[in-house]
Design a protein around this motif. Structure first.
Motif, short mmCIF file in Angstrom:
data_model
loop_
_atom_site.label_atom_id
_atom_site.label_comp_id
_atom_site.label_asym_id
_atom_site.label_seq_id
_atom_site.Cartn_x
_atom_site.Cartn_y
_atom_site.Cartn_z
N ASP A 211 -41.88 -11.29 71.26
CA ASP A 211 -42.29 -10.32 72.29
C ASP A 211 -43.17 -11.01 73.33
O ASP A 211 -44.32 -10.64 73.55
N PRO A 212 -42.63 -12.06 74.01
CA PRO A 212 -43.46 -12.85 74.92
C PRO A 212 -43.89 -12.06 76.15
O PRO A 212 -43.31 -11.03 76.51
N LEU A 213 -44.94 -12.56 76.78
CA LEU A 213 -45.44 -11.98 78.02
C LEU A 213 -44.53 -12.42 79.16
O LEU A 213 -44.57 -13.57 79.60
N THR A 214 -43.69 -11.52 79.64
CA THR A 214 -42.77 -11.78 80.75
C THR A 214 -42.92 -10.65 81.76
O THR A 214 -43.53 -9.62 81.46
N PRO A 215 -42.38 -10.81 82.97
CA PRO A 215 -42.55 -9.75 83.99
C PRO A 215 -42.02 -8.38 83.56
O PRO A 215 -42.46 -7.36 84.08
N ASN A 216 -41.06 -8.34 82.62
CA ASN A 216 -40.49 -7.07 82.20
C ASN A 216 -40.99 -6.59 80.84
O ASN A 216 -40.58 -5.53 80.38
N SER A 217 -41.87 -7.35 80.20
CA SER A 217 -42.27 -7.00 78.84
C SER A 217 -43.25 -5.84 78.82
O SER A 217 -43.87 -5.49 79.82
N LEU A 218 -43.41 -5.25 77.63
CA LEU A 218 -44.31 -4.11 77.51
C LEU A 218 -45.78 -4.52 77.65
O LEU A 218 -46.65 -3.67 77.80
N TYR A 219 -46.06 -5.83 77.63
CA TYR A 219 -47.43 -6.29 77.83
C TYR A 219 -47.79 -6.46 79.31
O TYR A 219 -48.95 -6.70 79.64
N HIS A 220 -46.79 -6.37 80.18
CA HIS A 220 -47.06 -6.52 81.61
C HIS A 220 -47.85 -5.32 82.10
O HIS A 220 -47.67 -4.18 81.63
N ALA A 221 -48.71 -5.55 83.07
CA ALA A 221 -49.61 -4.50 83.58
C ALA A 221 -48.86 -3.27 84.08
O ALA A 221 -49.41 -2.15 84.04
N ALA A 222 -47.62 -3.43 84.54
CA ALA A 222 -46.88 -2.30 85.10
C ALA A 222 -46.17 -1.47 84.03
O ALA A 222 -45.68 -0.38 84.34
N HIS A 223 -46.12 -1.94 82.81
CA HIS A 223 -45.40 -1.20 81.76
C HIS A 223 -46.26 -0.03 81.26
O HIS A 223 -47.48 -0.17 81.11
N PRO A 224 -45.66 1.13 80.98
CA PRO A 224 -46.46 2.28 80.53
C PRO A 224 -47.20 2.04 79.22
O PRO A 224 -48.25 2.63 78.99
N PHE A 225 -46.68 1.18 78.35
CA PHE A 225 -47.41 0.87 77.11
C PHE A 225 -48.75 0.24 77.46
O PHE A 225 -49.81 0.68 76.96
N ARG A 226 -48.73 -0.77 78.30
CA ARG A 226 -49.97 -1.47 78.69
C ARG A 226 -50.90 -0.50 79.43
O ARG A 226 -52.12 -0.49 79.19
N ALA A 227 -50.33 0.32 80.30
CA ALA A 227 -51.15 1.21 81.11
C ALA A 227 -51.86 2.28 80.28
O ALA A 227 -52.95 2.74 80.64
N ARG A 228 -51.25 2.68 79.17
CA ARG A 228 -51.81 3.78 78.37
C ARG A 228 -52.67 3.31 77.19
O ARG A 228 -53.19 4.14 76.44
N LEU A 229 -52.84 2.02 77.03
CA LEU A 229 -53.65 1.53 75.92
C LEU A 229 -55.10 1.96 76.11
O LEU A 229 -55.64 1.90 77.22
N PRO A 230 -55.75 2.42 75.04
CA PRO A 230 -57.17 2.77 75.15
C PRO A 230 -58.01 1.54 75.47
O PRO A 230 -57.58 0.40 75.28
N GLY A 231 -59.23 1.78 75.94
CA GLY A 231 -60.07 0.69 76.42
C GLY A 231 -60.42 -0.34 75.38
O GLY A 231 -60.71 -1.50 75.73
N TYR A 232 -60.40 0.02 74.11
CA TYR A 232 -60.78 -0.94 73.08
C TYR A 232 -59.66 -1.90 72.71
O TYR A 232 -59.87 -2.86 71.96
N VAL A 233 -58.44 -1.65 73.24
CA VAL A 233 -57.30 -2.53 72.96
C VAL A 233 -57.12 -3.50 74.12
O VAL A 233 -57.01 -3.09 75.28
N HIS A 234 -57.08 -4.78 73.81
CA HIS A 234 -57.02 -5.82 74.82
C HIS A 234 -55.74 -6.64 74.64
O HIS A 234 -55.39 -7.01 73.52
N VAL A 235 -55.06 -6.93 75.75
CA VAL A 235 -53.84 -7.74 75.73
C VAL A 235 -54.17 -9.14 76.24
O VAL A 235 -54.78 -9.30 77.30
N VAL A 236 -53.76 -10.14 75.49
CA VAL A 236 -53.93 -11.54 75.92
C VAL A 236 -52.87 -11.82 76.98
O VAL A 236 -51.67 -11.87 76.67
N ASP A 237 -53.30 -11.98 78.22
CA ASP A 237 -52.34 -12.09 79.32
C ASP A 237 -52.54 -13.33 80.18
O ASP A 237 -52.05 -13.39 81.31
#
Length: 376
Positions: free
Chosen positions: A92-118
């Motif tokens: 699940d690498p960090l790519t422009p289309n992955s769910l870890y990208h800032a524009a993905h709704p998964f990343r956008a809806r993460l609570p503040g205590y969850v951090h993505v290594v980007d």
């Protein structure tokens, strides 16, 4: 203890199991999401300071919403301050289309205590005396040592330093590495612990080193033959930093994957008697030549293990290879009632055919055997 961390990896959410029927596949796929809740419950019950997720949390970079939505629900129902760190791995690498990208709704809806290594050399302070350094995978494969991008300890830095990367270590003989991690990395970078993911077995890679380098393994096995799965790592850092961090495996998985080959009816009976089959993924291979009475018993045991519309299966997930179940050549077939002449002829023809097609002819003979018995 100065710090306690829960280290997990390789959830592989959304993984498919096409070798099983649809209901069984759904059960195994769902189990991968269920274990996430148990991991977070454990973190809460042990009051850890941070949860580190070392990659391959999803089986692909753009999984269906049912999987990332399920993870969001687990996060959203917790009122936490402790940080949870999500590291993109090679699945699940960090790519422009992955769910870890800032524009993905998964990343956008993460609570503040969850951090993505980007970013390479990403950094997060944990309390006042600890820091996590991490670098994500940005592709499915590569020969870059991601751990080499973690900063070295500077003079006067007395914090607890934890590294977080995804890759394969130097100690897998004959195995071509993907994102290789060099021997001695923890010491070279001045780390107190190197949290890694990729291998599905719980393993302290350098047990003699001053700082542990650990795979927690997959919390639920992904295939037959995997050993040491079903765990996370609880890591305790003593107040005295001269002492090595203490790493303790903690069981969170609920499924056991098991392969059995039965060469006798007694071995098959022993499998049926196992009380833990309900949480077992069992690949059962039959390799035995038996008389009709035992052939009939073997079929009844297989029916019990698999279950039916009227009976609950004994085995959670069952994969049967029955090609080796053979009717003993020349063994008498004693029917409970006299057969019509036409069926006697059929029995003899099937006996002859069993010499070249033992499975097909054996099943046909058994069908006749049951039919005659049930109509007696």
């Amino acid at each position: 203890m100065a710090l306690t961390v829960l280290h997990t990896a390789d959830w592989h959410l959304g993984r498919r199991f096409p070798g099983f029927d649809r209901d069984q596949e759904l059960r195994l796929t769902r189990a991968r999401l269920d274990v996430v809740g148990r991991i977070l419950d454990l973190a809460e019950s042990r009051n850890v300071d941070a949860v580190l997720c070392a990659g391959d949390l999803f089986d692909q970079p753009t999984p269906p919403e049912e999987w990332w939505g399920g993870v969001l629900r687990e996060f959203e129902r917790r009122d936490w301050q402790r940080p949870v760190v999500l590291l993109p791995g090679n699945h699940d690498p960090l790519t422009p289309n992955s769910l870890y990208h800032a524009a993905h709704p998964f990343r956008a809806r993460l609570p503040g205590y969850v951090h993505v290594v980007d970013a390479k050399g990403w950094e997060l302070s944990v309390g006042e005396n600890a820091v996590v350094f991490a670098t994500p995978c940005t592709s499915h494969a590569g020969q870059t040592d991601l751990a080499a991008s973690l900063p070295q300890r500077e003079h006067g830095d007395d914090r607890i330093r934890v590294g977080l990367v995804h890759g394969q270590t130097f100690d897998i003989e004959g195995h071509q590495t993907n994102f290789p991690i060099a021997r001695g990395t923890a010491a070279d970078r001045g780390l107190d612990y190197l949290a890694i993911g990729d291998t599905h077995t719980f393993r302290d890679v350098e047990p003699g080193a001053a700082a542990p380098t650990v795979y927690p393994g997959a919390p639920e096995a992904t295939n037959f033959g995997e050993r040491g799965t079903g765990n996370v790592a609880l890591v305790f850092f003593p107040l005295d930093r001269r002492r090595r961090a203490i790493v303790q495996p903690e069981t969170v998985g609920s499924w056991t994957w098991r392969e059995e080959t039965c060469t006798s009816i007694s071995a098959l009976r022993a499998v049926r008697a196992d009380p833990d089959l309900r949480r077992t993924v069992l690949r059962l291979t039959l390799d035995m030549e038996v008389p009709m009475s035992e052939y009939d018993e073997a079929e009844r045991i297989l029916d019990e293990l698999a279950g039916s519309m009227a009976a609950t299966p004994r085995v959670g997930v069952l994969d049967v290879h029955r090609q080796g179940l053979r009717l003993a050549t020349g063994a008498p077939i004693e029917f409970d009632t006299a057969l019509p002449d036409v069926l006697k002829v059929t029995v003899e023809q099937l006996r002859l055919r069993a010499e070249t097609e033992p499975e097909l002819a054996g099943r046909a003979l058994h069908h006749l055997y049951r039919l005659a018995r049930d109509t007696a």
